[in-house]
Motif scaffolding. Structure first.
Motif, PDB file in Angstrom:
ATOM      1  N   GLN A   3       0.284  20.600  49.320  1.00 44.52           N
ATOM      2  CA  GLN A   3       1.184  21.541  48.656  1.00 44.52           C
ATOM      3  C   GLN A   3       1.662  20.977  47.317  1.00 44.52           C
ATOM      4  OE1 GLN A   3       4.473  22.610  51.124  1.00 44.52           O
ATOM      5  NE2 GLN A   3       4.852  24.510  50.014  1.00 44.52           N
ATOM      6  N   MET A   4       1.933  19.673  47.279  1.00 46.69           N
ATOM      7  CA  MET A   4       2.349  19.039  46.026  1.00 46.69           C
ATOM      8  C   MET A   4       1.247  19.117  44.977  1.00 46.69           C
ATOM      9  SD  MET A   4       4.673  15.609  46.718  1.00 46.69           S
ATOM     10  CE  MET A   4       3.472  14.642  45.905  1.00 46.69           C
ATOM     11  N   VAL A   5       0.027  18.909  45.401  1.00 45.79           N
ATOM     12  CA  VAL A   5      -1.112  18.965  44.481  1.00 45.79           C
ATOM     13  C   VAL A   5      -1.239  20.365  43.896  1.00 45.79           C
ATOM     14  CG1 VAL A   5      -3.631  18.809  44.324  1.00 45.79           C
ATOM     15  CG2 VAL A   5      -2.356  17.080  45.592  1.00 45.79           C
ATOM     16  N   TRP A   6      -1.141  21.389  44.745  1.00 46.86           N
ATOM     17  CA  TRP A   6      -1.263  22.763  44.270  1.00 46.86           C
ATOM     18  C   TRP A   6      -0.114  23.143  43.349  1.00 46.86           C
ATOM     19  CZ3 TRP A   6      -5.705  24.602  43.914  1.00 46.86           C
ATOM     20  CH2 TRP A   6      -6.681  24.351  44.875  1.00 46.86           C
ATOM     21  N   LYS A   7       1.093  22.659  43.667  1.00 43.38           N
ATOM     22  CA  LYS A   7       2.237  22.950  42.800  1.00 43.38           C
ATOM     23  C   LYS A   7       2.033  22.315  41.425  1.00 43.38           C
ATOM     24  CE  LYS A   7       7.155  22.708  42.238  1.00 43.38           C
ATOM     25  NZ  LYS A   7       8.425  22.194  42.585  1.00 43.38           N
ATOM     26  N   THR A   8       1.530  21.096  41.400  1.00 45.91           N
ATOM     27  CA  THR A   8       1.264  20.399  40.140  1.00 45.91           C
ATOM     28  C   THR A   8       0.219  21.140  39.319  1.00 45.91           C
ATOM     29  OG1 THR A   8       1.837  18.280  41.139  1.00 45.91           O
ATOM     30  CG2 THR A   8       0.516  18.204  39.131  1.00 45.91           C
ATOM     31  N   ILE A   9      -0.850  21.568  39.967  1.00 49.15           N
ATOM     32  CA  ILE A   9      -1.910  22.307  39.273  1.00 49.15           C
ATOM     33  C   ILE A   9      -1.364  23.634  38.756  1.00 49.15           C
ATOM     34  CG2 ILE A   9      -4.106  23.542  39.607  1.00 49.15           C
ATOM     35  CD1 ILE A   9      -4.858  21.241  41.560  1.00 49.15           C
ATOM     36  N   ASN A  10      -0.569  24.328  39.562  1.00 44.20           N
ATOM     37  CA  ASN A  10       0.007  25.607  39.148  1.00 44.20           C
ATOM     38  C   ASN A  10       0.916  25.423  37.934  1.00 44.20           C
ATOM     39  OD1 ASN A  10       0.542  28.461  39.485  1.00 44.20           O
ATOM     40  ND2 ASN A  10       2.569  27.840  40.192  1.00 44.20           N
ATOM     41  N   GLU A  11       1.766  24.398  37.953  1.00 41.85           N
ATOM     42  CA  GLU A  11       2.657  24.163  36.817  1.00 41.85           C
ATOM     43  C   GLU A  11       1.875  23.772  35.567  1.00 41.85           C
ATOM     44  OE1 GLU A  11       6.067  21.713  37.577  1.00 41.85           O
ATOM     45  OE2 GLU A  11       6.968  23.255  38.830  1.00 41.85           O
ATOM     46  N   TRP A  12       0.799  23.030  35.719  1.00 40.88           N
ATOM     47  CA  TRP A  12      -0.036  22.675  34.565  1.00 40.88           C
ATOM     48  C   TRP A  12      -0.598  23.951  33.945  1.00 40.88           C
ATOM     49  CZ3 TRP A  12      -5.173  23.277  33.254  1.00 40.88           C
ATOM     50  CH2 TRP A  12      -5.613  22.527  32.167  1.00 40.88           C
ATOM     51  N   ASN A  13      -1.083  24.861  34.797  1.00 42.34           N
ATOM     52  CA  ASN A  13      -1.622  26.133  34.306  1.00 42.34           C
ATOM     53  C   ASN A  13      -0.533  26.977  33.641  1.00 42.34           C
ATOM     54  OD1 ASN A  13      -4.381  25.922  34.922  1.00 42.34           O
ATOM     55  ND2 ASN A  13      -3.993  26.432  37.064  1.00 42.34           N
ATOM     56  N   GLN A  14       0.668  26.986  34.213  1.00 39.23           N
ATOM     57  CA  GLN A  14       1.770  27.739  33.619  1.00 39.23           C
ATOM     58  C   GLN A  14       2.136  27.167  32.246  1.00 39.23           C
ATOM     59  OE1 GLN A  14       4.440  27.368  37.034  1.00 39.23           O
ATOM     60  NE2 GLN A  14       4.451  29.606  37.223  1.00 39.23           N
ATOM     61  N   LYS A  15       2.174  25.858  32.118  1.00 39.01           N
ATOM     62  CA  LYS A  15       2.468  25.233  30.816  1.00 39.01           C
ATOM     63  C   LYS A  15       1.396  25.596  29.795  1.00 39.01           C
ATOM     64  CE  LYS A  15       4.805  21.141  32.645  1.00 39.01           C
ATOM     65  NZ  LYS A  15       4.669  19.691  32.768  1.00 39.01           N
ATOM     66  N   ARG A  16       0.149  25.582  30.213  1.00 34.71           N
ATOM     67  CA  ARG A  16      -0.948  25.936  29.316  1.00 34.71           C
ATOM     68  C   ARG A  16      -0.792  27.385  28.840  1.00 34.71           C
ATOM     69  NH1 ARG A  16      -6.952  26.391  31.523  1.00 34.71           N
ATOM     70  NH2 ARG A  16      -5.784  27.939  32.630  1.00 34.71           N
ATOM     71  N   LYS A  17      -0.447  28.271  29.757  1.00 33.97           N
ATOM     72  CA  LYS A  17      -0.252  29.681  29.418  1.00 33.97           C
ATOM     73  C   LYS A  17       0.928  29.847  28.454  1.00 33.97           C
ATOM     74  CE  LYS A  17      -0.669  34.179  29.929  1.00 33.97           C
ATOM     75  NZ  LYS A  17      -1.733  34.920  29.300  1.00 33.97           N
ATOM     76  N   LEU A  18       2.026  29.113  28.688  1.00 32.50           N
ATOM     77  CA  LEU A  18       3.179  29.183  27.782  1.00 32.50           C
ATOM     78  C   LEU A  18       2.789  28.745  26.371  1.00 32.50           C
ATOM     79  CD1 LEU A  18       5.997  27.785  30.096  1.00 32.50           C
ATOM     80  CD2 LEU A  18       5.826  30.127  29.209  1.00 32.50           C
ATOM     81  N   ARG A  19       2.042  27.653  26.263  1.00 35.12           N
ATOM     82  CA  ARG A  19       1.587  27.185  24.942  1.00 35.12           C
ATOM     83  C   ARG A  19       0.743  28.251  24.253  1.00 35.12           C
ATOM     84  NH1 ARG A  19       0.216  22.627  27.852  1.00 35.12           N
ATOM     85  NH2 ARG A  19       1.794  21.009  27.739  1.00 35.12           N
ATOM     86  N   GLN A  20      -0.165  28.861  25.008  1.00 35.11           N
ATOM     87  CA  GLN A  20      -1.019  29.915  24.442  1.00 35.11           C
ATOM     88  C   GLN A  20      -0.176  31.081  23.940  1.00 35.11           C
ATOM     89  OE1 GLN A  20      -3.556  30.864  27.740  1.00 35.11           O
ATOM     90  NE2 GLN A  20      -5.145  29.394  27.149  1.00 35.11           N
ATOM     91  N   MET A  21       0.788  31.496  24.727  1.00 36.19           N
ATOM     92  CA  MET A  21       1.632  32.636  24.349  1.00 36.19           C
ATOM     93  C   MET A  21       2.451  32.320  23.099  1.00 36.19           C
ATOM     94  SD  MET A  21       2.961  33.994  28.046  1.00 36.19           S
ATOM     95  CE  MET A  21       3.830  35.423  27.376  1.00 36.19           C
ATOM     96  N   LEU A  22       2.961  31.098  23.010  1.00 44.08           N
ATOM     97  CA  LEU A  22       3.799  30.729  21.864  1.00 44.08           C
ATOM     98  C   LEU A  22       2.976  30.495  20.598  1.00 44.08           C
ATOM     99  CD1 LEU A  22       6.407  28.448  23.636  1.00 44.08           C
ATOM    100  CD2 LEU A  22       6.804  30.728  22.673  1.00 44.08           C
ATOM    101  N   ARG A  23       1.701  30.166  20.755  1.00 48.43           N
ATOM    102  CA  ARG A  23       0.828  29.948  19.590  1.00 48.43           C
ATOM    103  C   ARG A  23       0.112  31.212  19.152  1.00 48.43           C
ATOM    104  NH1 ARG A  23      -1.265  24.453  22.109  1.00 48.43           N
ATOM    105  NH2 ARG A  23       0.237  23.032  21.182  1.00 48.43           N
ATOM    106  N   ASP A  24       0.192  32.264  19.940  1.00 47.59           N
ATOM    107  CA  ASP A  24      -0.495  33.520  19.637  1.00 47.59           C
ATOM    108  C   ASP A  24       0.010  34.064  18.303  1.00 47.59           C
ATOM    109  OD1 ASP A  24      -1.234  36.284  19.492  1.00 47.59           O
ATOM    110  OD2 ASP A  24      -1.532  36.282  21.654  1.00 47.59           O
ATOM    111  N   PRO A  25      -0.903  34.346  17.376  1.00 50.26           N
ATOM    112  CA  PRO A  25      -0.480  34.830  16.055  1.00 50.26           C
ATOM    113  C   PRO A  25       0.239  36.174  16.096  1.00 50.26           C
ATOM    114  CG  PRO A  25      -2.872  34.903  16.271  1.00 50.26           C
ATOM    115  CD  PRO A  25      -2.339  34.203  17.484  1.00 50.26           C
TER     116      PRO A  25
END
Length: 74
Positions: A3-25
């Motif tokens: 469960q910890m591994v999946w939570k870590t992977i999920n949060e990594w994906n969420q951070k990546r998505k946040l960066r993409q959204m904030l960098r979107d022109p």
């Protein structure tokens, strides 16, 4: 343990998505509203703000908006 591994992977994906959204022109002035970001990653306000701070995003003083840019008035 798994469960910890999946939570870590999920949060990594969420951070990546946040960066993409904030960098979107299309983001007005490089900002996105808290609501858009929460919806974009499927998380509550507290989780979204924690992840935004973890990626170095800054909150606007004037509104419920976030950016990765260094901007006056942030």
């Amino acid at each position: 343990m798994n469960q910890m591994v999946w939570k870590t992977i999920n949060e990594w994906n969420q951070k990546r998505k946040l960066r993409q959204m904030l960098r979107d022109p299309r983001a007005a002035r490089g900002f996105r509203s808290s609501g858009q970001l929460e919806t974009g990653i499927g998380a509550d306000r507290a989780t979204t703000e924690r992840l935004l701070l973890a990626i170095g995003a800054r909150k606007s003083r004037d509104a419920e908006e976030w950016t990765l840019r260094t901007v006056e008035g942030v």
